[in-house]
Scaffold this active site. Structure first.
Site, short mmCIF file in Angstrom:
data_model
loop_
_atom_site.label_atom_id
_atom_site.label_comp_id
_atom_site.label_asym_id
_atom_site.label_seq_id
_atom_site.Cartn_x
_atom_site.Cartn_y
_atom_site.Cartn_z
N LYS A 60 26.65 54.97 31.44
CA LYS A 60 27.90 55.29 31.36
C LYS A 60 28.58 54.70 30.11
O LYS A 60 29.37 55.61 29.49
CB LYS A 60 28.70 54.66 32.61
CG LYS A 60 28.34 55.24 33.92
CD LYS A 60 28.63 54.41 35.20
CE LYS A 60 28.16 55.11 36.38
NZ LYS A 60 28.47 54.36 37.59
N GLN A 88 31.10 48.64 39.21
CA GLN A 88 29.61 49.28 39.61
C GLN A 88 29.17 48.68 41.11
O GLN A 88 29.35 47.48 41.34
CB GLN A 88 28.58 48.89 38.65
CG GLN A 88 27.19 49.55 38.86
CD GLN A 88 27.17 50.89 38.87
OE1 GLN A 88 27.76 51.61 37.82
NE2 GLN A 88 26.69 51.62 39.67
N ASP A 136 36.24 56.29 39.76
CA ASP A 136 35.65 56.40 40.56
C ASP A 136 35.93 57.39 41.70
O ASP A 136 35.11 58.04 42.58
CB ASP A 136 35.01 55.18 41.20
CG ASP A 136 33.40 55.07 40.60
OD1 ASP A 136 33.02 55.93 40.08
OD2 ASP A 136 32.94 53.89 40.58
#
Ligand code: NAD
Length: 272
Positions: A47, A91, A113
């Protein structure tokens, strides 16, 4: 036909790079990693690497294994207050910690997200907002083979908050008739045979079999499973023989998740 997620993701990243270069500031993405889970480490590295490639400043905030939820929350609060950070990603999984508490602490405007309840609720009622990257990536892949999904029968297998549930919402928003299966669903092969589109995110290697799939159906495989050192999906590769179009694993949905994360970061920056 295999849908080349890698190539489609590369073209999205190139558009994101153009968009970033047209801004008079640099978008900032903060990635918070807690602990030393090897898979999470790889995801986070990819990422941040792709973010840098498209011109987004990306910062890795590492907290050691054993950090408390309050320590993670303090990191999130400080990133919420930082005007150079437009997107925050924590994460998952957060082993042993209350992930929901952490997700709810992220400023919804920086929630790239799309997991914050405010963004989940906005998606449900069709208001603009940050959408979860993997399901958005799946919709984009489906649309490379079928632009208008109106009236199609779609089956989503898997009902997690991060993939299955938002996936079903997005297909509904595309006017599909959505069947939603999970671990307690009975007669899954029968449901699958009625579907024009199958999206599977169950984490069960080879779950979807060739004789489950209607000839010509679009099959999107979200699964990432490690089997004897190889990465395999939730769809038996023999499904290729009957599907109209299907994503490979690897090289299908995975690269799209990151591309959509970068898109979300630019949207968040523009809305900041
Ligand atoms: P999860 O474990 O949170 O949820 C799995 C879901 O599948 C549950 O709703 C469960 O009820 C359902 N399920 C499990 N076994 C089933 C069965 N036999 N029949 C029907 N339903 C079943 O998983 P998740 O976080 O949603 O991830 C699912 C898979 O997608 C995993 O393999 C994960 O690694 C992968 N994933 C990939 C990406 C990507 O970018 N490609 C992103 C996120 C997750």
């Amino acid at each position: 036909m295999l849908i080349d997620g890698k190539a489609i993701a590369a073209s999205i990243r190139s558009k994101v790079a153009d968009e970033v270069s047209s801004l008079d500031y640099v978008p900032g993405l903060a990635v918070v990693l807690v602990g030393d889970d090897p898979a999470s480490n790889i995801y986070v590295r990819n990422k941040t690497k792709f973010a840098q490639e498209v011109g987004i400043d990306s910062y890795l905030h590492y907290l050691p294994a054993g950090s408390t939820v309050n320590e993670v929350l303090e990191e999130v609060w400080s990133l919420n207050a930082d005007p150079t950070i437009h997107g925050i990603l924590v994460q998952l999984p957060l082993r042993g910690l209350d992930a929901q508490k952490v997700i709810e602490a992220i400023d919804p405007k920086k929630d790239v997200d799309g997991f914050h309840p405010l963004n989940a609720g906005r998606m449900m009622i069709g208001l603009p907002g940050l959408r979860p990257c993997t399901p958005v990536g799946c919709i984009k892949l489906i649309k490379t083979v079928q632009q208008d999904l109106t009236g199609m029968n779609a089956l989503v297998i898997g009902a997690s908050n991060i993939v299955g549930k938002p996936m079903a919402q997005l297909l509904l928003a595309e006017n599909c008739t959505v069947m939603h299966a999970h671990i307690h669903t009975k007669n899954l092969p029968i449901l699958a045979r009625q579907a024009d589109i199958i999206v599977v995110a169950a984490g069960v290697p080879g779950l979807v079999q060739q004789d489950w799939v209607k000839p010509g159906a679009i099959v999107i495989d979200v699964g990432i499973n490690r089997v004897e050192g190889n990465i395999v999906g939730d769809v038996d590769p023999a499904v290729q023989k009957v599907a109209g179009a299907m994503t490979p694993v690897p090289g299908g949905v995975g690269p799209m998740t990151i591309a959509c994360l970068l898109e979300n970061t630019v949207h968040a920056a523009k809305n900041s």
